[in-house]
Design an enzyme around this catalytic site. Structure first.
Site, short mmCIF file in Angstrom:
data_model
loop_
_atom_site.label_atom_id
_atom_site.label_comp_id
_atom_site.label_asym_id
_atom_site.label_seq_id
_atom_site.Cartn_x
_atom_site.Cartn_y
_atom_site.Cartn_z
N ASN A 41 0.70 -0.94 0.29
CA ASN A 41 -0.14 -0.01 0.01
C ASN A 41 1.21 1.67 -0.27
O ASN A 41 1.69 2.01 0.95
CB ASN A 41 -1.20 0.21 1.03
CG ASN A 41 -1.84 1.23 1.39
OD1 ASN A 41 -1.52 2.16 0.56
ND2 ASN A 41 -2.52 1.66 2.43
N LYS A 55 -0.22 4.64 -0.63
CA LYS A 55 0.18 5.28 0.26
C LYS A 55 -0.08 6.88 -0.76
O LYS A 55 -0.07 6.45 -1.76
CB LYS A 55 -0.05 5.84 1.77
CG LYS A 55 -0.41 4.59 2.09
CD LYS A 55 -0.35 4.51 3.76
CE LYS A 55 -0.01 3.31 5.00
NZ LYS A 55 -0.04 3.21 6.15
N HIS A 58 -9.60 1.28 4.89
CA HIS A 58 -8.12 1.35 6.14
C HIS A 58 -8.60 2.31 6.94
O HIS A 58 -9.48 3.32 6.93
CB HIS A 58 -7.19 1.98 4.56
CG HIS A 58 -5.98 2.17 4.85
ND1 HIS A 58 -5.33 3.08 6.19
CD2 HIS A 58 -5.11 0.93 5.42
CE1 HIS A 58 -4.66 2.20 6.68
NE2 HIS A 58 -3.96 1.26 5.91
N GLU A 81 -7.50 4.79 7.63
CA GLU A 81 -7.00 6.00 7.82
C GLU A 81 -8.26 6.75 6.94
O GLU A 81 -8.59 8.57 7.07
CB GLU A 81 -5.21 6.42 6.68
CG GLU A 81 -4.23 6.33 7.67
CD GLU A 81 -3.23 5.77 6.41
OE1 GLU A 81 -3.42 5.33 5.31
OE2 GLU A 81 -2.12 5.34 7.48
N GLU A 119 -5.74 -4.68 10.66
CA GLU A 119 -5.07 -4.09 11.10
C GLU A 119 -5.19 -3.58 12.01
O GLU A 119 -5.37 -1.90 11.84
CB GLU A 119 -4.48 -2.73 10.05
CG GLU A 119 -4.15 -3.25 8.49
CD GLU A 119 -4.15 -2.43 7.47
OE1 GLU A 119 -2.73 -2.67 7.46
OE2 GLU A 119 -4.59 -1.40 7.22
N GLY A 168 2.63 2.64 10.89
CA GLY A 168 3.29 4.00 11.05
C GLY A 168 3.86 3.65 12.08
O GLY A 168 4.74 5.55 11.88
N SER A 182 2.99 -1.75 10.31
CA SER A 182 4.31 -2.15 10.80
C SER A 182 5.44 -3.79 10.33
O SER A 182 5.92 -3.70 10.89
CB SER A 182 5.21 -2.07 11.86
OG SER A 182 4.21 -0.54 12.20
P1 PGA Z 1 2.33 -0.08 7.47
O1 PGA Z 1 1.00 0.88 6.72
O2 PGA Z 1 2.69 -0.48 7.26
O3 PGA Z 1 3.29 1.30 7.44
O4 PGA Z 1 2.28 0.56 9.21
C1 PGA Z 1 -0.12 -0.70 6.62
C2 PGA Z 1 -1.12 0.05 6.33
O5 PGA Z 1 -1.65 0.77 6.22
O6 PGA Z 1 -1.72 -1.07 5.07
#
Ligand code: PGA
Length: 254
Positions: free
Chosen positions: A10, A12, A96, A98, A168, A174, A214
């Protein structure tokens, strides 16, 4: 039945189209011949078309990070499932955290998106996960069950089999914090039980459940070794092709 593993990147809101193209060419060189793992890249909308062309005739698949639930109409700034399907998009990340937290998407809206994606022939990667506050209040299982039930409302068994679920934990995205492989495995098993209750055992065995939050080259192997972790949704560590390829490599050796 063994579930085929899926490693999804992803990206983003990272990479201009030129940068995305450069990364895609590198990924193609590193991963083009891998057939035993499903590999998916989810770039920004602006690079879906050019990456479709770079990945043509490879096994690397293309996913979007979001979409609107209507097929077309007066929705300035939005992109629909048929538009994505038409340029070769096979998967779409929906729900997601976010999108839920920054753009106020709720389970009802995500449910409409899941239904619209399936109707267009795109497989949703439905993200669910608890916040750290919910975790501290011991609400994790209730939150996950409620998100799953609401987001899958009116989704038929036949369609449910096409879904991917991504667990997640919001506190792990993140942040560099990780669920331990044991914690993640327990949750994945719980999610499979919920799917079994909503549908049946066969459907629960078919659906792939990815872990996200992460995931890095140094922790991926231990997570992917767990029987109910069928792959990973990788954010930050997917931006560097060599690192992403390393994580894909770890999914190949069980
Ligand atoms: P990250 O993001 O690996 O940077 O923690 C995962 C995601 O949001 O899909």
């Amino acid at each position: 039945m063994a579930r085929k593993r899926l490693i999804a990147g992803n990206w983003k809101m990272h990479k201009t189209d030129s940068e995305a193209g450069e990364s895609a060419v590198n990924l193609k060189a590193l991963l083009a011949n891998i057939k035993d793992i499903d590999i998916l890249i989810c770039p920004a909308f602006t690079s879906l078309y050019s990456l479709a062309s770079i990945f043509r005739k490879t096994s690397i698949m293309l996913g979007a990070q979001n979409m609107h639930f209507e097929k077309e109409g007066a929705f300035t700034g939005e992109i629909s499932a048929p538009m994505l399907r038409d340029i070769g998009v096979a998967y779409v990340i929906l729900g997601h955290s976010e999108r839920r937290h920054i753009f106020n998407e709720d389970d009802n809206m995500i449910n409409r998106k899941v239904t619209a994606a399936l109707a267009a022939g795109i497989a949703p990667i439905l993200c669910i996960g608890e916040t750290s506050e919910q975790r501290n209040r011991n609400e994790t299982l209730d939150v996950l069950e409620s998100q799953l039930t609401r987001c899958l409302k009116d989704v038929s068994k036949a369609n449910a089999k096409k879904l991917i679920i991504a667990y997640e934990p919001v506190w792990a995205i993140g942040t560099g914090k990780n669920a331990t492989p044991e914690q993640a495995e327990d949750i994945h098993r719980f999610i499979r039980t919920i799917i079994e209750n909503l549908y049946d055992r066969n459907t629960a065995e078919i659906i792939r459940i990815l872990y996200g939050g992460s995931v890095k080259q140094f922790n991926a192997k231990a997570l992917l070794d767990k029987p109910d972790i069928d792959g990973a949704l990788v954010g930050g560590a997917s931006l560097e092709p060599a690192v992403f390829a390393e994580i894909v490599g770890m999914a190949r050796i069980k």
